[in-house]
Design a protein around this motif. Structure first.
Motif, PDB file in Angstrom:
ATOM      1  N   GLY A 396      25.834  53.767  -0.294  1.00  0.00           N
ATOM      2  CA  GLY A 396      26.752  52.697   0.052  1.00  0.00           C
ATOM      3  C   GLY A 396      27.395  52.912   1.398  1.00  0.00           C
ATOM      4  O   GLY A 396      27.237  53.958   2.040  1.00  0.00           O
ATOM      5  N   TYR A 397      28.134  51.910   1.827  1.00  0.00           N
ATOM      6  CA  TYR A 397      28.719  51.885   3.167  1.00  0.00           C
ATOM      7  C   TYR A 397      30.200  52.213   3.110  1.00  0.00           C
ATOM      8  O   TYR A 397      30.966  51.595   2.366  1.00  0.00           O
ATOM      9  CB  TYR A 397      28.519  50.501   3.784  1.00  0.00           C
ATOM     10  CG  TYR A 397      28.989  50.411   5.213  1.00  0.00           C
ATOM     11  CD1 TYR A 397      28.152  50.812   6.249  1.00  0.00           C
ATOM     12  CD2 TYR A 397      30.260  49.939   5.525  1.00  0.00           C
ATOM     13  CE1 TYR A 397      28.575  50.736   7.579  1.00  0.00           C
ATOM     14  CE2 TYR A 397      30.688  49.859   6.852  1.00  0.00           C
ATOM     15  CZ  TYR A 397      29.845  50.263   7.868  1.00  0.00           C
ATOM     16  OH  TYR A 397      30.263  50.198   9.168  1.00  0.00           O
ATOM     17  N   VAL A 398      30.615  53.168   3.929  1.00  0.00           N
ATOM     18  CA  VAL A 398      32.017  53.594   3.969  1.00  0.00           C
ATOM     19  C   VAL A 398      32.653  53.185   5.293  1.00  0.00           C
ATOM     20  O   VAL A 398      32.028  53.294   6.348  1.00  0.00           O
ATOM     21  CB  VAL A 398      32.145  55.114   3.754  1.00  0.00           C
ATOM     22  CG1 VAL A 398      31.395  55.891   4.808  1.00  0.00           C
ATOM     23  CG2 VAL A 398      33.604  55.531   3.723  1.00  0.00           C
ATOM     24  N   ASP A 399      33.887  52.698   5.216  1.00  0.00           N
ATOM     25  CA  ASP A 399      34.627  52.341   6.413  1.00  0.00           C
ATOM     26  C   ASP A 399      36.107  52.431   6.108  1.00  0.00           C
ATOM     27  O   ASP A 399      36.517  52.585   4.953  1.00  0.00           O
ATOM     28  CB  ASP A 399      34.256  50.922   6.853  1.00  0.00           C
ATOM     29  CG  ASP A 399      34.453  50.715   8.356  1.00  0.00           C
ATOM     30  OD1 ASP A 399      35.125  51.553   8.989  1.00  0.00           O
ATOM     31  OD2 ASP A 399      33.932  49.721   8.873  1.00  0.00           O
ATOM     32  N   ASP A 406      32.693  41.670   5.161  1.00  0.00           N
ATOM     33  CA  ASP A 406      32.118  42.996   5.410  1.00  0.00           C
ATOM     34  C   ASP A 406      30.630  42.908   5.756  1.00  0.00           C
ATOM     35  O   ASP A 406      29.767  43.410   5.044  1.00  0.00           O
ATOM     36  CB  ASP A 406      32.369  43.921   4.219  1.00  0.00           C
ATOM     37  CG  ASP A 406      31.832  43.379   2.908  1.00  0.00           C
ATOM     38  OD1 ASP A 406      31.614  42.159   2.804  1.00  0.00           O
ATOM     39  OD2 ASP A 406      31.642  44.181   1.978  1.00  0.00           O
ATOM     40  N   ASP A 407      30.341  42.294   6.899  1.00  0.00           N
ATOM     41  CA  ASP A 407      28.952  42.124   7.326  1.00  0.00           C
ATOM     42  C   ASP A 407      28.260  43.457   7.588  1.00  0.00           C
ATOM     43  O   ASP A 407      27.045  43.574   7.412  1.00  0.00           O
ATOM     44  CB  ASP A 407      28.896  41.246   8.578  1.00  0.00           C
ATOM     45  CG  ASP A 407      29.304  39.802   8.290  1.00  0.00           C
ATOM     46  OD1 ASP A 407      28.742  39.217   7.366  1.00  0.00           O
ATOM     47  OD2 ASP A 407      30.198  39.290   8.986  1.00  0.00           O
ATOM     48  N   ARG A 408      29.016  44.460   8.026  1.00  0.00           N
ATOM     49  CA  ARG A 408      28.396  45.767   8.268  1.00  0.00           C
ATOM     50  C   ARG A 408      27.897  46.390   6.973  1.00  0.00           C
ATOM     51  O   ARG A 408      26.869  47.071   6.956  1.00  0.00           O
ATOM     52  CB  ARG A 408      29.391  46.695   8.972  1.00  0.00           C
ATOM     53  CG  ARG A 408      29.647  46.311  10.428  1.00  0.00           C
ATOM     54  CD  ARG A 408      30.704  47.174  11.076  1.00  0.00           C
ATOM     55  NE  ARG A 408      32.015  46.990  10.475  1.00  0.00           N
ATOM     56  CZ  ARG A 408      33.135  47.538  10.929  1.00  0.00           C
ATOM     57  NH1 ARG A 408      33.088  48.342  11.986  1.00  0.00           N
ATOM     58  NH2 ARG A 408      34.285  47.321  10.327  1.00  0.00           N
ATOM     59  N   LEU A 413      23.322  47.684   3.370  1.00  0.00           N
ATOM     60  CA  LEU A 413      22.625  47.521   2.093  1.00  0.00           C
ATOM     61  C   LEU A 413      21.235  46.941   2.296  1.00  0.00           C
ATOM     62  O   LEU A 413      20.259  47.394   1.682  1.00  0.00           O
ATOM     63  CB  LEU A 413      23.443  46.623   1.160  1.00  0.00           C
ATOM     64  CG  LEU A 413      24.753  47.204   0.625  1.00  0.00           C
ATOM     65  CD1 LEU A 413      25.571  46.119  -0.075  1.00  0.00           C
ATOM     66  CD2 LEU A 413      24.490  48.361  -0.331  1.00  0.00           C
ATOM     67  N   ARG A 414      21.126  45.928   3.155  1.00  0.00           N
ATOM     68  CA  ARG A 414      19.827  45.306   3.401  1.00  0.00           C
ATOM     69  C   ARG A 414      18.841  46.333   3.953  1.00  0.00           C
ATOM     70  O   ARG A 414      17.698  46.433   3.502  1.00  0.00           O
ATOM     71  CB  ARG A 414      19.994  44.147   4.385  1.00  0.00           C
ATOM     72  CG  ARG A 414      18.692  43.399   4.665  1.00  0.00           C
ATOM     73  CD  ARG A 414      18.873  42.392   5.796  1.00  0.00           C
ATOM     74  NE  ARG A 414      19.695  41.258   5.360  1.00  0.00           N
ATOM     75  CZ  ARG A 414      20.850  40.913   5.919  1.00  0.00           C
ATOM     76  NH1 ARG A 414      21.338  41.640   6.921  1.00  0.00           N
ATOM     77  NH2 ARG A 414      21.515  39.866   5.494  1.00  0.00           N
ATOM     78  N   GLY A 415      19.288  47.113   4.916  1.00  0.00           N
ATOM     79  CA  GLY A 415      18.407  48.089   5.527  1.00  0.00           C
ATOM     80  C   GLY A 415      17.979  49.190   4.570  1.00  0.00           C
ATOM     81  O   GLY A 415      16.802  49.571   4.517  1.00  0.00           O
ATOM     82  N   LYS A 469      36.939  39.647  -4.267  1.00  0.00           N
ATOM     83  CA  LYS A 469      35.521  39.622  -3.909  1.00  0.00           C
ATOM     84  C   LYS A 469      35.317  39.681  -2.408  1.00  0.00           C
ATOM     85  O   LYS A 469      35.911  38.930  -1.643  1.00  0.00           O
ATOM     86  CB  LYS A 469      34.874  38.353  -4.466  1.00  0.00           C
ATOM     87  CG  LYS A 469      33.359  38.300  -4.309  1.00  0.00           C
ATOM     88  CD  LYS A 469      32.806  37.057  -4.979  1.00  0.00           C
ATOM     89  CE  LYS A 469      31.279  37.006  -4.899  1.00  0.00           C
ATOM     90  NZ  LYS A 469      30.756  35.798  -5.586  1.00  0.00           N
ATOM     91  N   ARG A 470      34.450  40.607  -1.980  1.00  0.00           N
ATOM     92  CA  ARG A 470      34.019  40.668  -0.597  1.00  0.00           C
ATOM     93  C   ARG A 470      32.688  39.930  -0.437  1.00  0.00           C
ATOM     94  O   ARG A 470      31.979  39.658  -1.398  1.00  0.00           O
ATOM     95  CB  ARG A 470      33.851  42.131  -0.146  1.00  0.00           C
ATOM     96  CG  ARG A 470      35.160  42.874   0.075  1.00  0.00           C
ATOM     97  CD  ARG A 470      34.927  44.161   0.857  1.00  0.00           C
ATOM     98  NE  ARG A 470      36.198  44.789   1.224  1.00  0.00           N
ATOM     99  CZ  ARG A 470      36.692  45.884   0.657  1.00  0.00           C
ATOM    100  NH1 ARG A 470      36.014  46.498  -0.315  1.00  0.00           N
ATOM    101  NH2 ARG A 470      37.854  46.385   1.046  1.00  0.00           N
ATOM    102  N   LYS A 471      32.359  39.659   0.799  1.00  0.00           N
ATOM    103  CA  LYS A 471      31.110  38.967   1.109  1.00  0.00           C
ATOM    104  C   LYS A 471      29.897  39.739   0.583  1.00  0.00           C
ATOM    105  O   LYS A 471      28.920  39.147   0.119  1.00  0.00           O
ATOM    106  CB  LYS A 471      31.009  38.790   2.632  1.00  0.00           C
ATOM    107  CG  LYS A 471      29.897  37.887   3.106  1.00  0.00           C
ATOM    108  CD  LYS A 471      30.005  37.706   4.623  1.00  0.00           C
ATOM    109  CE  LYS A 471      28.884  36.831   5.164  1.00  0.00           C
ATOM    110  NZ  LYS A 471      29.009  36.661   6.650  1.00  0.00           N
ATOM    111  N   SER A 472      29.967  41.060   0.634  1.00  0.00           N
ATOM    112  CA  SER A 472      28.844  41.886   0.181  1.00  0.00           C
ATOM    113  C   SER A 472      28.569  41.724  -1.307  1.00  0.00           C
ATOM    114  O   SER A 472      27.422  41.886  -1.753  1.00  0.00           O
ATOM    115  CB  SER A 472      29.097  43.357   0.508  1.00  0.00           C
ATOM    116  OG  SER A 472      30.275  43.822  -0.131  1.00  0.00           O
ATOM    117  N   ALA A 473      29.598  41.413  -2.099  1.00  0.00           N
ATOM    118  CA  ALA A 473      29.381  41.201  -3.528  1.00  0.00           C
ATOM    119  C   ALA A 473      28.483  39.997  -3.753  1.00  0.00           C
ATOM    120  O   ALA A 473      27.590  40.010  -4.611  1.00  0.00           O
ATOM    121  CB  ALA A 473      30.717  41.015  -4.246  1.00  0.00           C
TER     122      ALA A 473
END
Length: 493
Positions: A396-399, A406-408, A413-415, A469-473
């Motif tokens: 997962g992505y940490v920031d 959260d487009d990053r 996730l896509r990559g 909910k975030r965009k990534s969800a």
């Protein structure tokens, strides 16, 4: 017009990097979290103090924001809400952990906390009623503090029998509820950071000595749990048991042989220290040789890495029904021969870890969005451990940015999921599942509440602790529905 054409070329180039194949029909897609990080209720209904409760309460300066997990996401009371989120996303499984301290407050089976048992029974029923497969971790770092004080935790070889008793209790109590089991999460962090560097609970500083003692005892504890399941529960419950290995991919810093060797050392010390005894038998040979040589030069009468007996090698070998992998990022590895002096795990490796300047940094010094590293890592595991079934149990992505846009995270996730598809279809890696960390923000150990990995934001300042909910969800929900990373009409079966 030139700008438009350039934009189209960039878009097409990015799209071509994403694997268009659908995930295999039985491929598992899920999310994860752990008891300490989300439950809260740290001393509620009979739960005792864990080493992380003790660590955060007594050494708040070691936590980035001086916080603790006393309440966290309050999943002890809001678990139905959490399960509803997973259900709404259409996911196959949820990786969660049982808090040893909640079911066995003294760490021993002669003192069962029925309220704690009922809590997990309720969670499992909620998952079952919603068609979600539980993937259950027995030990996600939360050793009962009393066992640390009375016997030294994983520095004591008798931990193997105590952990075995705890595992048997869980297999007996929850065997009908769960078929996927993880014995111990990220043993490298437990031992090297908890009993070597001392940055994690229980905060023991014994670098290059205690971490290796811990590693041996931890592997014997894992093997004890696996054999108990194999001998007493497998025929009836038909489940699978594994240990998690974790690590970053170590890319050689150059084409020279010294840097290639440094990369191998980094992988075998970081992953092989736990993977090799389980999948091949005994410590990795290069680890044994290197620690023995450096120990002798440092004046030790024997290697700082304790040897397994032949009986122990046989007992540990083969004790994982699948390979559970936690992976987040990639670093470069270059040879950096450390001088002989104080014992040190890092000096034993003698590999400088570094990042290329063109890599896009995040809020964490070690974290970069490099999905090619995952693909290489999966192939290394395939070739090193005889092509086992692999489940990615964390990625997962940490920031430190808690934005809802959260487009990053979506890009990450896509990559990384595309790298999984490449590994499955192009490299024939036996990868059967992927688990994103995390369903929601949580208490990130020494990172406290300052690191964000959730597809749902948690507002920890709101007394209701809402899930937002975030965009990534939404993106991950679409993946689960389409079983593909691109538009459904362009997916390839």
């Amino acid at each position: 017009m030139k700008l438009f054409l350039l934009s189209c070329i960039i878009t097409l180039s990015f799209a071509q990097d994403i694997n268009p194949r659908k995930f295999p029909p039985n491929f598992l897609l899920g999310v994860a979290n752990a008891a300490t990080q989300i439950e809260g209720g740290w001393n509620e209904d009979g739960k005792s103090e864990s080493i992380w409760d003790h660590f955060a309460h007594n050494f708040p300066e070691k936590i980035a924001d001086k916080s603790n997990a006393d309440i966290a996401c309050d999943s002890y009371h809001k678990y139905k809400e959490d399960v509803a989120l997973i259900k709404a996303m259409g996911l196959n499984h949820y990786r969660l952990s049982i808090a040893w301290t909640r079911v066995l407050p003294t760490g021993r089976t002669d003192n069962v906390n029925e309220a704690g048992v009922q809590y997990y029974k309720n969670v499992f029923k909620e998952l079952r009623d919603n068609g979600i497969i539980p993937m259950v971790t027995l030990y996600h770092w939360d050793l009962p503090q009393i066992l640390q004080e009375e016997m030294g935790g994983f520095m004591n070889e008798s931990i193997a029998d105590l952990f075995g008793d705890y595992a048997r209790f869980c297999f007996e109590t929850f065997g009908e509820d769960a078929k996927w089991w993880v014995t111990i999460n990220e043993p490298k962090q437990v031992c090297q950071v908890g009993y070597g560097a001392g940055r994690y609970a229980p905060g023991i500083k014994s670098n290059g000595v205690g971490d290796y003692v811990c590693a041996k005892n931890l592997l014997l504890a894992h093997a004890r749990a696996w054999h108990i399941y194999d001998e007493e529960f497998r025929e009836k419950n038909q489940g699978k048991v594994a240990i998690v290995v974790d690590g970053s991919w170590a890319e050689p810093g150059s084409d020279n042989e010294a840097d290639k060797a440094a990369s191998e050392r980094a992988l075998h010390f970081g992953v092989g220290l736990y993977g090799n005894p389980v999948f091949n038998g005994d410590w990795p040979e290069l680890v044994k040789q290197r620690v023995a040589e450096r120990s002798k030069l440092e004046g030790f009468s024997e290697s700082r890495l304790p040897a397994f007996t032949d009986e122990q090698i046989k007992y540990i070998n083969g004790t994982s029904d699948y390979l559970a992998l936690n992976h987040y990022s990639t670093m470069m590895a270059s040879d950096s021969e450390a001088p002989i002096g104080q014992p040190s795990f890092d000096n034993d490796i003698s590999a400088r870890s570094w990042a290329k300047p063109e890599w896009t940094p995040t809020s964490q010094w070690w974290f970069y969005d490099l999905p090619w590293g995952l693909r290489k890592f999966l192939n290394w595991l395939k070739n090193t451990y005889n092509n086992p079934e692999i489940v990615i149990t964390e990625n997962g992505y940490v920031d430190n940015d808690d934005t809802l846009e959260d487009d990053r995270r979506i890009h990450y996730l896509r990559g990384y999921l595309s790298a999984c598809l490449d590994a499955i279809y192009e490299d024939k890696v036996n990868l059967i599942g992927y688990t994103a960390w995390s369903i929601m923000d949580d208490w990130e150990w020494t990172g406290g509440y300052s690191s964000f990995l959730g597809m749902y934001k948690i507002d920890f300042k709101d007394p209701d602790i809402p899930r937002i909910k975030r965009k990534s969800a939404g993106y991950f929900t679409t993946i689960a529905h389409n079983r593909c990373l691109i538009d459904l009409d362009k997916c390839i079966e």
